[in-house]
Design a protein around this motif. Structure first.
Motif, short mmCIF file in Angstrom:
data_model
loop_
_atom_site.label_atom_id
_atom_site.label_comp_id
_atom_site.label_asym_id
_atom_site.label_seq_id
_atom_site.Cartn_x
_atom_site.Cartn_y
_atom_site.Cartn_z
N ARG A 165 7.92 12.39 1.56
CA ARG A 165 8.93 12.22 0.49
C ARG A 165 9.85 13.43 0.46
NH1 ARG A 165 9.02 7.37 -1.57
NH2 ARG A 165 8.91 7.64 -3.81
N PRO A 166 11.08 13.23 -0.03
CA PRO A 166 11.90 14.43 -0.30
C PRO A 166 11.18 15.22 -1.41
CG PRO A 166 13.20 12.40 -0.48
CD PRO A 166 11.78 11.98 -0.35
N ARG A 167 11.38 16.53 -1.43
CA ARG A 167 10.63 17.36 -2.39
C ARG A 167 10.88 16.95 -3.83
NH1 ARG A 167 9.50 23.26 -0.60
NH2 ARG A 167 9.33 23.44 -2.82
N TYR A 168 12.11 16.44 -4.11
CA TYR A 168 12.46 16.13 -5.51
C TYR A 168 11.96 14.76 -5.97
CZ TYR A 168 16.13 13.53 -3.10
OH TYR A 168 16.80 12.68 -2.27
N ASP A 191 2.57 13.63 0.65
CA ASP A 191 1.58 13.24 -0.36
C ASP A 191 0.41 12.60 0.38
OD1 ASP A 191 3.26 14.13 -2.31
OD2 ASP A 191 3.98 12.14 -2.90
N ILE A 192 -0.77 13.14 0.17
CA ILE A 192 -1.93 12.65 0.92
C ILE A 192 -2.88 11.94 -0.02
CG2 ILE A 192 -3.94 13.39 2.32
CD1 ILE A 192 -1.28 15.73 2.59
N LEU A 207 4.14 -1.11 0.21
CA LEU A 207 3.43 -0.61 1.40
C LEU A 207 2.18 0.19 1.05
CD1 LEU A 207 6.39 0.58 3.66
CD2 LEU A 207 5.12 -1.56 3.80
N LEU A 208 2.21 0.90 -0.10
CA LEU A 208 1.10 1.80 -0.40
C LEU A 208 -0.25 1.08 -0.57
CD1 LEU A 208 0.26 4.74 -0.73
CD2 LEU A 208 0.91 4.62 -3.13
N PRO A 209 -0.31 0.01 -1.41
CA PRO A 209 -1.62 -0.66 -1.53
C PRO A 209 -2.12 -1.26 -0.22
CG PRO A 209 0.08 -1.77 -2.86
CD PRO A 209 0.69 -0.53 -2.32
N MET A 249 5.18 7.94 -4.42
CA MET A 249 5.36 6.49 -4.23
C MET A 249 4.56 5.73 -5.30
SD MET A 249 4.75 4.40 -0.72
CE MET A 249 6.23 4.73 0.18
N ASN A 250 5.14 4.69 -5.85
CA ASN A 250 4.52 3.87 -6.91
C ASN A 250 4.10 4.72 -8.12
OD1 ASN A 250 4.64 2.10 -4.80
ND2 ASN A 250 2.61 1.26 -5.05
#
Ligand code: SAM
Length: 274
Positions: free
Chosen positions: A246-249, A270-271, A230-232, A253-254
């Motif tokens: 995301r969970p803090r731990y 995460d931005i 999904l990210l790209p 992604m990727n």
């Protein structure tokens, strides 16, 4: 989650329930009628009876559509709801969560970004953003989760609270779709300011400490094993940024380092700035 069926014990809703069961590929059962003013115990007895031999039951009644389950003997009802007290509290009171998600998508008093929420789930994050003035497009691929979400829209549409009506007008729910497919089919001119991703993440602990509601939800939708693709795609379709919850731990992604991160109590954002 294997054996799910749809149950409706309200005569006037039976044909609607039957059509829904058919569209979801679920068996349909007429449950025993229950008096509208029945007490908690009577509801509990009915719930136990319905769940016998099944992992979960989708129930359509006067209160809308809900998913009932009993993980480890703990009775649970999962319902998407924009009008409930928790959602409305989150909306009406300046909460930390609200501020962080608003910052994450780059919301400012003079600019309300359009957001493509690729992993809508129960629509909670989307509702917060729409209540703050963003235009949202919601994608959800799991047909049962989508049906619960669609039902939340139907109930919210009947609300007498003008703020709720105004908010959901800014939210567009697309029929069940895989987000990668949707994004691949987006025309270049259809780009959105922000793409928002919040895929399921495997819980760190096996079970006891994962909230029961989350357990049921996890077992319903399974792991989002394709989330990395999904990210790209999101990067190509967003004109301003991609936001990943995301969970803090968890690793990014990727394993792709974000431009910056905002930390919440349990999650972080995460931005990825364009
Ligand atoms: C963690 S939940 C999202 C919760 C949501 N942010 C909320 O506030 O309720 C993840 C949801 O995304 C859906 N999902 C995951 N990957 C998807 C994809 N590639 N396309 C569409 N939906 C997806 C799952 O079915 C699940 O319902």
């Amino acid at each position: 989650m294997s054996s799910i069926c749809l149950v409706c014990h309200v005569d006037s809703l039976a044909s609607e329930a039957q059509i829904l069961a058919h569209s979801l590929g679920l068996d349909f059962h007429r449950g025993d009628a229950i008096e509208p003013d029945a007490n908690v115990r009577a509801h509990r007895r009915l719930q136990k009876k319905l769940l016998k031999g099944r992992t979960a039951v989708l129930l359509l009644d006067h209160e809308g559509l809900s998913l009932m389950a009993e993980p480890e003997g703990f009775p649970l009802i999962v319902r998407a709801d924009f009008c409930d007290s928790t959602t409305q509290y989150r909306h009406n009171n300046g909460s930390n969560t609200r501020e962080i998600i608003a910052k994450a998508v780059g919301l400012k008093s003079h600019s309300k970004p359009s957001v493509l929420d690729c992993t809508a789930g129960m629509g909670a994050d989307a509702y917060v953003l729409a209540a703050l003035g963003c235009e949202l497009t919601l994608l959800e691929r799991n047909p049962i989760v989508h049906a619960l979400l669609k039902d939340a829209f139907a109930r919210a549409n009947k609300s007498e609270n003008p703020k709720i009506i105004e908010t959901i007008k800014r939210m567009r729910l697309v029929p069940p779709v895989q987000a990668s497919l949707f994004m691949k089919q987006m025309a270049y001119g259809d780009r959105t300011s922000v793409v928002y991703l919040d895929p399921m993440f495997p819980p760190r602990e096996k079970s006891a400490r994962v909230k029961k509601g989350m357990q049921v939800f996890h077992s319903l939708v399974g792991k989002d094993l394709d989330s990395d693709e999904l990210l790209p795609l999101a990067w190509d379709r967003a004109s301003d940024r991609v936001v990943v919850k995301r969970p803090r731990y968890a690793q990014p992604m990727n394993n792709q380092k974000p431009s910056y991160t905002l930390e919440g109590q349990r999650n972080r954002y995460d931005i990825y700035l364009k």
